[in-house]
Write an enzyme that holds these catalytic residues in place. Structure first.
Site, PDB file in Angstrom:
ATOM      1  N   LYS A  55       0.840  -1.209   0.000  1.00  0.00           N
ATOM      2  CA  LYS A  55       0.000   0.000   0.000  1.00  0.00           C
ATOM      3  C   LYS A  55       0.876   1.262   0.000  1.00  0.00           C
ATOM      4  CE  LYS A  55      -3.748  -2.513   2.064  1.00  0.00           C
ATOM      5  NZ  LYS A  55      -4.372  -3.082   3.254  1.00  0.00           N
ATOM      6  N   GLN A  99      -4.906  -1.912   9.430  1.00  0.00           N
ATOM      7  CA  GLN A  99      -4.748  -3.233   8.811  1.00  0.00           C
ATOM      8  C   GLN A  99      -5.370  -4.309   9.711  1.00  0.00           C
ATOM      9  OE1 GLN A  99      -3.334  -3.795   5.692  1.00  0.00           O
ATOM     10  NE2 GLN A  99      -4.086  -5.872   5.999  1.00  0.00           N
ATOM     11  N   ASP A 122     -11.286   2.531   3.844  1.00  0.00           N
ATOM     12  CA  ASP A 122     -11.711   1.129   3.711  1.00  0.00           C
ATOM     13  C   ASP A 122     -13.230   1.037   3.575  1.00  0.00           C
ATOM     14  OD1 ASP A 122      -9.821  -0.853   3.479  1.00  0.00           O
ATOM     15  OD2 ASP A 122      -9.421  -0.993   5.643  1.00  0.00           O
TER      16      ASP A 122
END
Ligand code: NAD
Length: 310
Positions: A55, A99, A122
């Site tokens: 990422k 994460q 997200d």
């Protein structure tokens, strides 16, 4: 091996999306706004470390800033909340990604709820989930958003068609079903308690599989000509399993010899590809789209939060 005319090429579509994001980042930067993604990693899970690194790398390639915050596995919920609060308050941070999975001692729902919805790249915050459900999406979970982009750019018509989603997770299955519904498909959402999955999935003109079960979907699950999207991701290190999954496939065997493992999905591609009308490969299908959409969400968050003429 998937025939070229059947291939839904996630790698190609993801690179198109990334190029568009890079252009948008350029326009934002010309206005003095450099989108910034902050990724929070708690603990030392090796798979998570790989995802986090990729990422950061992709952000840099597209001209965005990125910070990775690595915290020890023993971090308390209060300490993590303190970091989230600090990132929420920092105007230069456009996207916050925690994460998953978090260590078991931390309730991930509470942490995800604490992220500013405007920075929730997200798309897991209840505000973003609710907006998606109401058909006014803001930040949409990256994997299903990427699949919608793939279907759109590959000119797969969804209106009035029968779509079946296998898997009802908050990350993939549920938002996927909602996006297909808003695109006017007739949607069935299956899960581990669904009775006679092959009978239900054979109804699908569009079949999305996100069950986390290797080779769950075989030839008996798929109708002739169906569009099949395989979200699953499994690392296979057993040679006999690779041989069984890909008999006579020299490319896969060569990959296995080189790396000691191959990736495969929730769909038994060898048996399903001859029946399907279109199908995603693993790897090179959904995976690259997910990260491309994360970048798109970060650029979008920056534009919406900090404004721009673009
Ligand atoms: P999850 O474990 O949270 O959810 C799995 C879902 O599948 C559940 O709703 C469960 O009810 C359903 N399911 C399990 N077994 C089933 C069965 N036999 N029949 C019908 N339904 C069944 O998983 P997830 O987070 O949604 O991920 C699914 C898969 O997709 C995993 O393999 C994961 O690694 C992969 N994934 C890939 C990407 C990517 O970018 N390629 C992104 C997210 C997830």
């Amino acid at each position: 091996m998937i025939e070229e005319h059947k291939l839904l090429n996630g790698t190609r579509v993801a690179s198109e999306i990334r190029a568009e994001v890079a252009e948008e980042v350029g326009a934002l930067s010309a206005d003095g706004i450099t989108p910034r993604l902050d990724v929070v990693l708690v603990g030392d899970d090796p798979a998570s470390q790989v995802y986090v690194r990729s990422k950061a790398k992709t952000s840099a390639e597209l001209g965005m800033r990125s910070e990775t915050h690595v915290l020890p596995a023993a971090t308390t919920r209060t300490e993590l909340e303190f970091l989230i609060d600090r990132l929420n308050a920092d105007d230069e941070v456009d996207g916050i990604l925690v994460q998953l999975p978090l260590p078991k001692s931390i309730d991930s729902t509470k942490i995800l709820d604490r992220i500013d919805p405007a920075k929730d790249v997200d798309g897991f915050h209840p505000v973003n989930v609710g907006l998606l459900q109401q058909g006014r999406p803001q930040l949409v979970p990256c994997t299903p958003a990427g699949i919608m982009e793939l279907l759109r750019r590959e000119s797969i018509d969804l209106k009035g068609r029968r779509a079946v989603v296998v898997g009802r997770s908050d990350i993939v299955g549920k938002p996927m079903a909602m996006l297909l519904l808003h695109a006017h498909a007739t949607v069935t959402l299956c899960h581990s308690r669904t009775r006679d999955l092959p009978a239900v999935s054979r109804e699908a003109e569009i079949l999305i599989v996100a069950a986390g079960q290797r080779s769950l979907v075989g030839a008996e699950h798929v109708a002739e000509g169906a569009v099949v999207v395989d979200v699953g991701m499994h690392r296979v290190t057993d040679r006999s399993v690779v041989e069984q999954l890909y008999p006579g496939n020299e490319t896969k065997m060569a990959a296995f010899e080189k790396r000691g493992a191959v990736l495969c999905g929730d769909v038994d591609t060898t048996r399903v590809a001859p029946i399907a009308g279109r199908i995603t490969p693993v790897p090179g299908g959904v995976g690259p789209l997910t990260i491309a959409m994360l970048m798109a969400n970060t650029a979008r968050a920056a534009r919406q939060r900090r404004g721009s003429r673009s």
